[in-house]
Design an enzyme around this catalytic site. Structure first.
Site, PDB file in Angstrom:
ATOM      1  CG  HIS A  21       0.509   1.478  -9.225  1.00 45.38           C
ATOM      2  ND1 HIS A  21       0.163   1.021  -7.718  1.00 45.38           N
ATOM      3  CD2 HIS A  21      -0.449   1.994  -9.591  1.00 45.38           C
ATOM      4  CE1 HIS A  21      -1.024   1.651  -7.390  1.00 45.38           C
ATOM      5  NE2 HIS A  21      -1.455   2.176  -8.811  1.00 45.38           N
ATOM      6  CG  ASN A  52      -7.377  -2.707  -6.061  1.00 48.95           C
ATOM      7  OD1 ASN A  52      -6.263  -3.765  -5.910  1.00 48.95           O
ATOM      8  ND2 ASN A  52      -7.555  -2.009  -5.171  1.00 48.95           N
ATOM      9  CG  ASP A  57      -2.057   0.688   1.132  1.00 47.42           C
ATOM     10  OD1 ASP A  57      -2.301   1.337  -0.161  1.00 47.42           O
ATOM     11  OD2 ASP A  57      -2.798   0.801   2.163  1.00 47.42           O
ATOM     12  N   GLY A  58       0.481   2.346  -0.608  1.00 49.02           N
ATOM     13  CA  GLY A  58       1.000   3.505  -0.570  1.00 49.02           C
ATOM     14  C   GLY A  58       1.671   4.039  -1.663  1.00 49.02           C
ATOM     15  CB  SER A 113      -8.188  -5.913  -3.729  1.00 47.44           C
ATOM     16  OG  SER A 113      -8.872  -4.864  -4.093  1.00 47.44           O
ATOM     17  CB  THR A 114     -12.633  -8.725  -5.315  1.00 42.82           C
ATOM     18  OG1 THR A 114     -12.621  -8.394  -4.088  1.00 42.82           O
ATOM     19  CG2 THR A 114     -12.277 -10.102  -5.715  1.00 42.82           C
ATOM     20  NE  ARG A 128      -8.631   0.630   5.148  1.00 44.75           N
ATOM     21  CZ  ARG A 128      -7.783   1.396   5.207  1.00 44.75           C
ATOM     22  NH1 ARG A 128      -8.065   2.560   6.113  1.00 44.75           N
ATOM     23  NH2 ARG A 128      -7.368   1.932   4.239  1.00 44.75           N
ATOM     24  NE  ARG A 132      -1.279   6.851   0.814  1.00 46.91           N
ATOM     25  CZ  ARG A 132      -1.475   5.835   1.991  1.00 46.91           C
ATOM     26  NH1 ARG A 132      -1.446   6.295   3.139  1.00 46.91           N
ATOM     27  NH2 ARG A 132      -1.972   4.646   1.580  1.00 46.91           N
ATOM     28  NE  ARG A 173      -3.652   6.335  -8.242  1.00 47.16           N
ATOM     29  CZ  ARG A 173      -3.395   6.203  -6.713  1.00 47.16           C
ATOM     30  NH1 ARG A 173      -3.274   7.164  -5.899  1.00 47.16           N
ATOM     31  NH2 ARG A 173      -3.737   4.955  -6.199  1.00 47.16           N
TER      32      ARG A 173
END
Ligand code: FPP
Length: 250
Positions: free
Chosen positions: A45, A76, A28-29, A73-74, A202, A32, A41
């Site tokens: 990645h 995304n 994650d991140g 993820s499902t 999370r 950002r 973005r």
């Protein structure tokens, strides 16, 4: 003390006898990281894929047996179409670029989730990587692609229901191992340690069943910046913990 020395001294402090068998990571991140640099973005990645590459090599050196990385993820699919396309293109590029080296290093690629719903090129690249490395006995890299923990449980329940309906299974015979053997991760031990970077706290629908006794390690570091030093910190912290699995360990 320089950065290299700090990293080296942390690595030397690790107990090589207590390296997690299975490490899971939520990458994650990336967004950002890119925004902080004024980059698109997709650049985040790309840097995130590089961090995964480094993680795989370091984990292989340390003797980790399985890595499960949450790559898509499902949920995304809700991202803008252009970002989804970039992620899929990056996956294809990553797999073909890394395949020779990973194969030589005995890495075994696997996927969990529903990769059959990915675009054809991504499906093909994944199938090639899995096929080519299936006999390798080194570290297993499980890419969670179009993965959702709830969907995994729903699918397991459907299959169990079908077996009951066909008369092959009695409801009373369902035990934890029966459920486990119907998950995407059948045959793989549960993760010992889950790393979640980027300051999030999370589970995000990741390995809901498998994470029952997983140790969590969270850090504000953004995934593309996650390197050996952070993994060494996570492992040292993990090694200091006492895992009781609900018991007392007296
Ligand atoms: C979350 O960061 C990350 C993803 C949704 C994708 C993770 C994918 C990669 C690291 C690269 C592709 C993987 C492979 C195997 C090539 P985010 O975009 O939600 O970051 P943010 O929360 O900062 O916006």
């Amino acid at each position: 003390m320089g950065k290299g020395e700090t990293e080296q001294s942390l690595i030397e402090m690790l107990d090589r006898e207590r390296i997690p068998v299975h490490l899971a990571v939520i990458m994650d991140g990336n967004g950002r990281w890119a925004e902080k640099r004024g980059l698109p973005r997709a650049a985040g990645h790309r840097a995130g894929a590089e961090a995964l590459r480094e993680l795989v090599h370091f984990c292989a050196e340390l003797g980790v047996k399985y890595i499960t990385a949450y790559a898509f993820s499902t949920e995304n699919w809700k991202r803008p179409r252009a970002e989804v396309d970039q992620l899929m293109a990056l996956l294809v590029e990553y797999l073909y670029r890394e395949l020779d080296e990973m194969d030589q290093q005995d890495v075994c690629f696997r996927a969990i989730g529903n990769p059959e719903d990915l675009p054809p090129e991504a499906r093909q690249a994944l199938a090639d990587a899995v096929q080519r490395t299936r006999g390798n006995s080194g570290i297993v890299v499980n890419l969670a692609l179009n993965y959702g923990g709830r969907r995994e449980l729903v699918e397991a329940m459907r299959r169990l229901g079908a077996e009951i309906k066909a008369g092959r299974l009695e409801p009373a015979d369902i035990v934890e191992n029966t459920v486990q053997s119907h998950l995407y991760t059948a045959g793989i031990p549960d993760p010992d340690l889950l790393i979640r970077p980027a300051g999030e706290h999370r589970i995000s629908n990741f390995m809901l069943w498998q994470a029952a006794y997983t140790e969590f390690w969270m850090t504000p570091v953004l995934w593309p910046d996650f390197g050996r030093v952070h993994l060494a910190q996570a492992l040292l912290d993990f090694q200091r913990r006492e895992r009781r699995y609900g018991g007392l360990n007296v």
